[in-house]
Design an enzyme around this catalytic site. Structure first.
Site, PDB file in Angstrom:
ATOM      1  N   GLY A 172     -13.589   7.754  -8.387  1.00 48.69           N
ATOM      2  CA  GLY A 172     -11.998   8.175  -9.137  1.00 48.69           C
ATOM      3  C   GLY A 172     -11.011   7.742  -7.938  1.00 48.69           C
ATOM      4  O   GLY A 172      -9.817   8.296  -7.999  1.00 48.69           O
ATOM      5  N   HIS A 215      -8.130   8.541   2.529  1.00 48.88           N
ATOM      6  CA  HIS A 215      -7.453   9.786   2.958  1.00 48.88           C
ATOM      7  C   HIS A 215      -8.475  11.030   2.559  1.00 48.88           C
ATOM      8  O   HIS A 215      -9.560  10.561   1.788  1.00 48.88           O
ATOM      9  CB  HIS A 215      -6.259   9.900   1.825  1.00 48.88           C
ATOM     10  CG  HIS A 215      -6.516   9.469   0.408  1.00 48.88           C
ATOM     11  ND1 HIS A 215      -6.867   8.170  -0.166  1.00 48.88           N
ATOM     12  CD2 HIS A 215      -6.833  10.431  -0.779  1.00 48.88           C
ATOM     13  CE1 HIS A 215      -7.087   8.264  -1.353  1.00 48.88           C
ATOM     14  NE2 HIS A 215      -7.035   9.311  -1.690  1.00 48.88           N
ATOM     15  N   HIS A 217      -4.290   0.862   8.250  1.00 50.87           N
ATOM     16  CA  HIS A 217      -4.902   0.772   6.780  1.00 50.87           C
ATOM     17  C   HIS A 217      -6.216   0.452   6.917  1.00 50.87           C
ATOM     18  O   HIS A 217      -6.865  -0.323   7.393  1.00 50.87           O
ATOM     19  CB  HIS A 217      -4.158  -0.353   6.341  1.00 50.87           C
ATOM     20  CG  HIS A 217      -4.523  -0.567   4.881  1.00 50.87           C
ATOM     21  ND1 HIS A 217      -3.876   0.144   3.928  1.00 50.87           N
ATOM     22  CD2 HIS A 217      -5.766  -1.299   4.505  1.00 50.87           C
ATOM     23  CE1 HIS A 217      -4.362  -0.136   2.733  1.00 50.87           C
ATOM     24  NE2 HIS A 217      -5.714  -0.867   2.966  1.00 50.87           N
ATOM     25  N   HIS A 221      -8.681  14.709   1.267  1.00 51.18           N
ATOM     26  CA  HIS A 221      -8.037  15.897   0.703  1.00 51.18           C
ATOM     27  C   HIS A 221      -8.406  16.992   1.361  1.00 51.18           C
ATOM     28  O   HIS A 221      -9.529  17.410   1.631  1.00 51.18           O
ATOM     29  CB  HIS A 221      -8.491  15.863  -0.864  1.00 51.18           C
ATOM     30  CG  HIS A 221      -8.001  14.555  -1.686  1.00 51.18           C
ATOM     31  ND1 HIS A 221      -7.174  14.631  -2.423  1.00 51.18           N
ATOM     32  CD2 HIS A 221      -8.629  13.384  -1.776  1.00 51.18           C
ATOM     33  CE1 HIS A 221      -7.178  13.403  -3.192  1.00 51.18           C
ATOM     34  NE2 HIS A 221      -8.226  12.763  -2.839  1.00 51.18           N
ATOM     35  N   CYS A 226       1.047  -1.222   0.017  1.00 52.27           N
ATOM     36  CA  CYS A 226       0.032  -0.066   0.109  1.00 52.27           C
ATOM     37  C   CYS A 226       0.945   1.279   0.098  1.00 52.27           C
ATOM     38  O   CYS A 226       1.670   1.455   0.901  1.00 52.27           O
ATOM     39  CB  CYS A 226      -0.954  -0.081   1.369  1.00 52.27           C
ATOM     40  SG  CYS A 226      -1.755   1.394   1.587  1.00 52.27           S
ATOM     41  N   ASP A 234       0.166  16.628  -1.101  1.00 48.80           N
ATOM     42  CA  ASP A 234      -0.205  15.766  -2.494  1.00 48.80           C
ATOM     43  C   ASP A 234       0.769  16.105  -3.422  1.00 48.80           C
ATOM     44  O   ASP A 234       1.491  17.353  -3.647  1.00 48.80           O
ATOM     45  CB  ASP A 234      -1.661  16.053  -2.998  1.00 48.80           C
ATOM     46  CG  ASP A 234      -2.162  15.196  -4.022  1.00 48.80           C
ATOM     47  OD1 ASP A 234      -3.012  14.356  -3.463  1.00 48.80           O
ATOM     48  OD2 ASP A 234      -1.407  15.008  -5.120  1.00 48.80           O
ATOM     49  N   CYS A 248       0.513   3.220   3.309  1.00 47.58           N
ATOM     50  CA  CYS A 248       1.308   2.899   4.292  1.00 47.58           C
ATOM     51  C   CYS A 248       2.729   2.759   4.259  1.00 47.58           C
ATOM     52  O   CYS A 248       3.425   2.973   5.323  1.00 47.58           O
ATOM     53  CB  CYS A 248       0.880   1.301   4.302  1.00 47.58           C
ATOM     54  SG  CYS A 248      -0.588   0.880   5.123  1.00 47.58           S
ATOM     55  N   ASN A 288     -12.549  10.422  -1.866  1.00 47.59           N
ATOM     56  CA  ASN A 288     -13.152   9.679  -2.903  1.00 47.59           C
ATOM     57  C   ASN A 288     -13.419   8.204  -2.528  1.00 47.59           C
ATOM     58  O   ASN A 288     -12.467   7.680  -1.853  1.00 47.59           O
ATOM     59  CB  ASN A 288     -12.279   9.741  -4.192  1.00 47.59           C
ATOM     60  CG  ASN A 288     -12.203  11.263  -4.721  1.00 47.59           C
ATOM     61  OD1 ASN A 288     -13.283  11.823  -4.650  1.00 47.59           O
ATOM     62  ND2 ASN A 288     -10.888  11.594  -5.007  1.00 47.59           N
ATOM     63  N   THR A 296      -7.674   6.423  -6.511  1.00 44.30           N
ATOM     64  CA  THR A 296      -6.530   5.881  -7.014  1.00 44.30           C
ATOM     65  C   THR A 296      -5.873   5.056  -6.170  1.00 44.30           C
ATOM     66  O   THR A 296      -5.348   4.179  -6.315  1.00 44.30           O
ATOM     67  CB  THR A 296      -5.968   6.757  -7.823  1.00 44.30           C
ATOM     68  OG1 THR A 296      -5.378   7.794  -7.122  1.00 44.30           O
ATOM     69  CG2 THR A 296      -6.656   7.339  -8.981  1.00 44.30           C
TER      70      THR A 296
END
Ligand code: AMP
Ligand code: ZN
Length: 113
Positions: free
Chosen positions: A92, A99, A45, A101, A3, A29, A6, A86, A94
């Site tokens: 979207g 997480h 996780h 933003h 990951c 980011d 991680c 997301n 990814t």
């Protein structure tokens, strides 16, 4: 576990750290979509919002405390900002480590979708 976040949390992959405590890590980011674009992640996780349960959800409210603190420190609290996560393909997502933003520093698009 293979990951990306991680590996960032445990220092295997470098990141520009903004904040860290026992349960949360925050970093810039790599491909910012706004003048301020920070990712706030739980150290545990959790793949996505789909995996949030009564047992692990305390970290989510803590992440919002951290978001409020960082927004003030990064100078975007007064003018406003967005905290967004997301979940899954249609949104979207990814990286499948939960997480949030933290986006600000400019007038953000009103459209959410
Ligand atoms: P999402 O599309 O919501 O899953 O968001 C994943 C975010 O991770 C994207 O905004 C990427 O730019 C960001 N990202 C991917 N790799 C890295 C990295 N090594 N360091 C920092 N951010 C990254
Ligand atoms: Zn992970």
């Amino acid at each position: 576990m293979d990951c990306l976040f991680c590996k960032i949390i445990n220092g295997e992959i470098p990141s520009k750290k903004v904040y860290e405590d026992d349960s949360v890590y925050a970093f810039y980011d790599i491909a910012p979509m706004a003048p301020v674009h920070v990712l706030i992640v739980p150290k545990t996780h959790i793949a996505s919002v789909n995996e949030v349960t009564a047992e692990n959800s305390a970290v989510i409210s803590h992440i919002y405390e951290v978001a409020a603190k960082l927004a003030k420190e990064l100078g975007i609290a007064d003018e406003g900002y967005r905290v967004v996560t997301n979940c899954g393909a249609n949104a979207g997502q990814t990286v499948f480590h939960l997480h949030f933003h933290l986006l600000g520093g400019t007038k953000l698009k009103v459209e959410m979708c």
